[in-house]
Design a protein around this motif. Structure first.
Motif, PDB file in Angstrom:
ATOM      1  N   ALA A   1      66.284 -26.549   7.530  1.00 24.66           N
ATOM      2  CA  ALA A   1      66.995 -25.291   7.722  1.00 24.66           C
ATOM      3  C   ALA A   1      66.292 -24.487   8.818  1.00 24.66           C
ATOM      4  N   PRO A   2      67.004 -23.560   9.477  1.00 25.53           N
ATOM      5  CA  PRO A   2      66.365 -22.771  10.548  1.00 25.53           C
ATOM      6  C   PRO A   2      65.077 -22.093  10.107  1.00 25.53           C
ATOM      7  N   TRP A   3      65.045 -21.537   8.892  1.00 23.75           N
ATOM      8  CA  TRP A   3      63.819 -20.871   8.450  1.00 23.75           C
ATOM      9  C   TRP A   3      62.683 -21.865   8.241  1.00 23.75           C
ATOM     10  N   GLN A   4      63.044 -23.097   7.824  1.00 22.84           N
ATOM     11  CA  GLN A   4      62.018 -24.114   7.642  1.00 22.84           C
ATOM     12  C   GLN A   4      61.464 -24.582   8.990  1.00 22.84           C
ATOM     13  N   ILE A   5      62.331 -24.657   9.988  1.00 17.98           N
ATOM     14  CA  ILE A   5      61.872 -25.021  11.333  1.00 17.98           C
ATOM     15  C   ILE A   5      60.887 -23.981  11.845  1.00 17.98           C
ATOM     16  N   ARG A   6      61.229 -22.697  11.673  1.00 13.48           N
ATOM     17  CA  ARG A   6      60.322 -21.631  12.124  1.00 13.48           C
ATOM     18  C   ARG A   6      58.996 -21.694  11.372  1.00 13.48           C
ATOM     19  N   ARG A   7      59.087 -21.903  10.053  1.00 15.71           N
ATOM     20  CA  ARG A   7      57.865 -21.937   9.244  1.00 15.71           C
ATOM     21  C   ARG A   7      56.989 -23.130   9.656  1.00 15.71           C
ATOM     22  N   ALA A   8      57.610 -24.295   9.871  1.00 16.36           N
ATOM     23  CA  ALA A   8      56.845 -25.480  10.249  1.00 16.36           C
ATOM     24  C   ALA A   8      56.204 -25.304  11.620  1.00 16.36           C
ATOM     25  N   CYS A   9      56.972 -24.770  12.571  1.00 16.27           N
ATOM     26  CA  CYS A   9      56.432 -24.571  13.925  1.00 16.27           C
ATOM     27  C   CYS A   9      55.292 -23.554  13.920  1.00 16.27           C
ATOM     28  N   ASP A  10      55.470 -22.477  13.187  1.00 22.04           N
ATOM     29  CA  ASP A  10      54.405 -21.464  13.114  1.00 22.04           C
ATOM     30  C   ASP A  10      53.140 -22.048  12.501  1.00 22.04           C
ATOM     31  N   PHE A  11      53.305 -22.850  11.447  1.00 20.08           N
ATOM     32  CA  PHE A  11      52.140 -23.436  10.783  1.00 20.08           C
ATOM     33  C   PHE A  11      51.415 -24.400  11.717  1.00 20.08           C
ATOM     34  N   ILE A  12      52.178 -25.215  12.436  1.00 22.88           N
ATOM     35  CA  ILE A  12      51.570 -26.168  13.372  1.00 22.88           C
ATOM     36  C   ILE A  12      50.817 -25.433  14.473  1.00 22.88           C
ATOM     37  N   GLU A  13      51.455 -24.399  15.067  1.00 20.04           N
ATOM     38  CA  GLU A  13      50.803 -23.672  16.163  1.00 20.04           C
ATOM     39  C   GLU A  13      49.523 -22.987  15.678  1.00 20.04           C
ATOM     40  N   THR A  14      49.550 -22.455  14.469  1.00 19.09           N
ATOM     41  CA  THR A  14      48.378 -21.766  13.931  1.00 19.09           C
ATOM     42  C   THR A  14      47.238 -22.728  13.649  1.00 19.09           C
ATOM     43  N   ASN A  15      47.568 -23.976  13.335  1.00 18.91           N
ATOM     44  CA  ASN A  15      46.552 -24.928  12.897  1.00 18.91           C
ATOM     45  C   ASN A  15      46.333 -26.081  13.877  1.00 18.91           C
TER      46      ASN A  15
ATOM     47  N   ALA B   1      44.233 -26.525  16.237  1.00 24.38           N
ATOM     48  CA  ALA B   1      42.826 -26.890  16.428  1.00 24.38           C
ATOM     49  C   ALA B   1      42.273 -27.629  15.217  1.00 24.38           C
ATOM     50  N   GLY B   2      42.978 -27.568  14.089  1.00 23.56           N
ATOM     51  CA  GLY B   2      42.556 -28.276  12.892  1.00 23.56           C
ATOM     52  C   GLY B   2      43.295 -29.594  12.753  1.00 23.56           C
ATOM     53  N   ASP B   3      43.794 -29.853  11.564  1.00 22.80           N
ATOM     54  CA  ASP B   3      44.458 -31.134  11.284  1.00 22.80           C
ATOM     55  C   ASP B   3      45.614 -30.903  10.324  1.00 22.80           C
ATOM     56  N   PRO B   4      46.705 -30.274  10.796  1.00 25.44           N
ATOM     57  CA  PRO B   4      47.824 -29.969   9.889  1.00 25.44           C
ATOM     58  C   PRO B   4      48.424 -31.239   9.295  1.00 25.44           C
ATOM     59  N   SER B   5      48.643 -31.225   7.995  1.00 27.23           N
ATOM     60  CA  SER B   5      49.131 -32.408   7.295  1.00 27.23           C
ATOM     61  C   SER B   5      50.586 -32.242   6.896  1.00 27.23           C
ATOM     62  N   ILE B   6      51.236 -33.368   6.638  1.00 27.22           N
ATOM     63  CA  ILE B   6      52.617 -33.344   6.167  1.00 27.22           C
ATOM     64  C   ILE B   6      52.696 -32.680   4.799  1.00 27.22           C
ATOM     65  N   VAL B   7      51.722 -32.944   3.943  1.00 24.42           N
ATOM     66  CA  VAL B   7      51.723 -32.332   2.611  1.00 24.42           C
ATOM     67  C   VAL B   7      51.679 -30.809   2.730  1.00 24.42           C
ATOM     68  N   ALA B   8      50.813 -30.289   3.603  1.00 26.97           N
ATOM     69  CA  ALA B   8      50.731 -28.835   3.779  1.00 26.97           C
ATOM     70  C   ALA B   8      51.999 -28.281   4.398  1.00 26.97           C
ATOM     71  N   LEU B   9      52.564 -28.980   5.377  1.00 24.43           N
ATOM     72  CA  LEU B   9      53.794 -28.523   6.023  1.00 24.43           C
ATOM     73  C   LEU B   9      54.962 -28.516   5.036  1.00 24.43           C
ATOM     74  N   SER B  10      55.052 -29.545   4.213  1.00 29.06           N
ATOM     75  CA  SER B  10      56.151 -29.602   3.245  1.00 29.06           C
ATOM     76  C   SER B  10      56.027 -28.481   2.228  1.00 29.06           C
ATOM     77  N   ARG B  11      54.790 -28.128   1.885  1.00 31.18           N
ATOM     78  CA  ARG B  11      54.570 -27.021   0.957  1.00 31.18           C
ATOM     79  C   ARG B  11      55.046 -25.706   1.574  1.00 31.18           C
ATOM     80  N   GLU B  12      54.783 -25.527   2.854  1.00 30.26           N
ATOM     81  CA  GLU B  12      55.249 -24.327   3.553  1.00 30.26           C
ATOM     82  C   GLU B  12      56.767 -24.221   3.524  1.00 30.26           C
ATOM     83  N   CYS B  13      57.438 -25.371   3.557  1.00 29.53           N
ATOM     84  CA  CYS B  13      58.901 -25.393   3.616  1.00 29.53           C
ATOM     85  C   CYS B  13      59.550 -25.528   2.245  1.00 29.53           C
ATOM     86  N   GLY B  14      58.744 -25.658   1.201  1.00 29.58           N
ATOM     87  CA  GLY B  14      59.288 -25.686  -0.151  1.00 29.58           C
ATOM     88  C   GLY B  14      60.028 -26.949  -0.521  1.00 29.58           C
TER      89      GLY B  14
END
Length: 300
Positions: A193-207, A209-222
């Motif tokens: 969904a559009p809100w999930q795309i925004r949430r995923a992109c924001d999380f990736i950009e913020t992280n 320098a680290g190591d963003p995971s699929i598990v963490a991204l899926s949690r952000e998107c519910g």
């Protein structure tokens, strides 16, 4: 850790140095382990059976290997393992193999608990175990996954968590249907969904320098990790780890054009392991090395 335990068990069982092993989460704390174990020396005797546990091993040979004896709960046979075939072992059984073979294999270790947890998260029925039609059935998908994960096992420092999780999710999806007997239903094909795309992109950009995971991204998107991985690919036309790499290269370009920092510092700031790691992905994306690209921007 699962990876350390599996590596030590393989080393003891096959009388070889503990092989390189990685583990990836598929949901919560449930993990699947990937090992590359090999021996180029024929030796007498049998492997030492591992402790019995509710788990399964899928052995994917990368070269042909001739075992004069494979014993499963006392049932003995000789086996020639061939690339492109999958060899399933239930670890609740007593499994022994002769050590006279020269072998090079990728080994998937799949605990029953990880199968159950991932199935529950996806709303699938419980899989009561894995079963093969025979020892060594054709499985080009598992062979492809073995080839894909092999470079990551060899160089884990340059491997993203998202990549390993994507392989683990693909492995689980294939295994529960091919060896667990679950029928394949209609698969959801929609994207995020559009809100999930925004949430995923924001999380990736913020992280980045680290190591963003699929598990963490899926949690952000519910949503579940497996649902997220499929929907992300539908929305972006690439896997999460491919998108993360693309955004890291984009951030490196921004820093290189605006900052006098050297390439080693920029590489670390963008989540790359080192300058050569940045260089390899940058060349693939841009067709130029970072230094060449930077000179074209007017930096010396």
């Amino acid at each position: 850790m699962l990876a350390d335990r599996i590596s030590a068990a393989i080393g003891r069982g096959f009388k070889i140095p503990p092989p390189p092993t990685l583990a990836a989460r598929i949901v919560g704390s449930s993990q699947i382990a990937f090992s590359r174990f090999r021996s180029f020396e024929s030796r007498p005797g049998l492997s030492t059976p591992s402790a019995r546990e509710e788990a399964f091993v899928l052995n994917i040979p990368l070269i042909s290997a001739r075992y004069s004896l494979v014993s499963i709960d006392g049932r003995r046979q000789s086996v020639v393992q061939s690339p492109g075939k999958a060899y399933l072992f239930d670890l609740t059984s007593r499994n022994e193999v002769s050590l006279d073979a020269i072998y090079d294999s990728i080994r998937f270790h799949i605990p029953q608990a990880s199968i159950d947890d991932a199935a529950y998260e996806r709303g699938l029925p419980r899989v009561g175990g894995l079963h093969a039609k025979y020892l060594g059935q054709d499985d080009p998908i598992l062979y492809g996954l073995a080839l894909a994960v092999s470079p990551a096992i060899a160089d884990p420092a340059r491997t993203t968590t998202a990549f390993l999780e994507y392989i683990a999710l693909a492995l689980h999806d294939h295994v529960v249907h091919t060896y667990g007997g679950l029928p394949r239903g209609a698969r959801a094909t929609g994207g995020l969904a559009p809100w999930q795309i925004r949430r995923a992109c924001d999380f990736i950009e913020t992280n980045l320098a680290g190591d963003p995971s699929i598990v963490a991204l899926s949690r952000e998107c519910g949503i579940s990790a497996s649902h997220f991985a499929r929907a992300f690919r539908t929305s972006f036309g690439m896997t999460p780890h491919q998108w993360i790499t693309k955004r890291r290269v984009a951030r490196a370009k921004s820093l290189m054009s605006q900052s006098p920092e050297n390439l080693a510092e920029i590489s670390l700031a963008c989540g790359f392991f080192d300058q050569s790691h940045l260089g390899r992905h940058f060349l693939r994306e841009e067709g130029l090395s970072p230094a060449q690209w930077r000179r074209r921007q007017g930096f010396r």
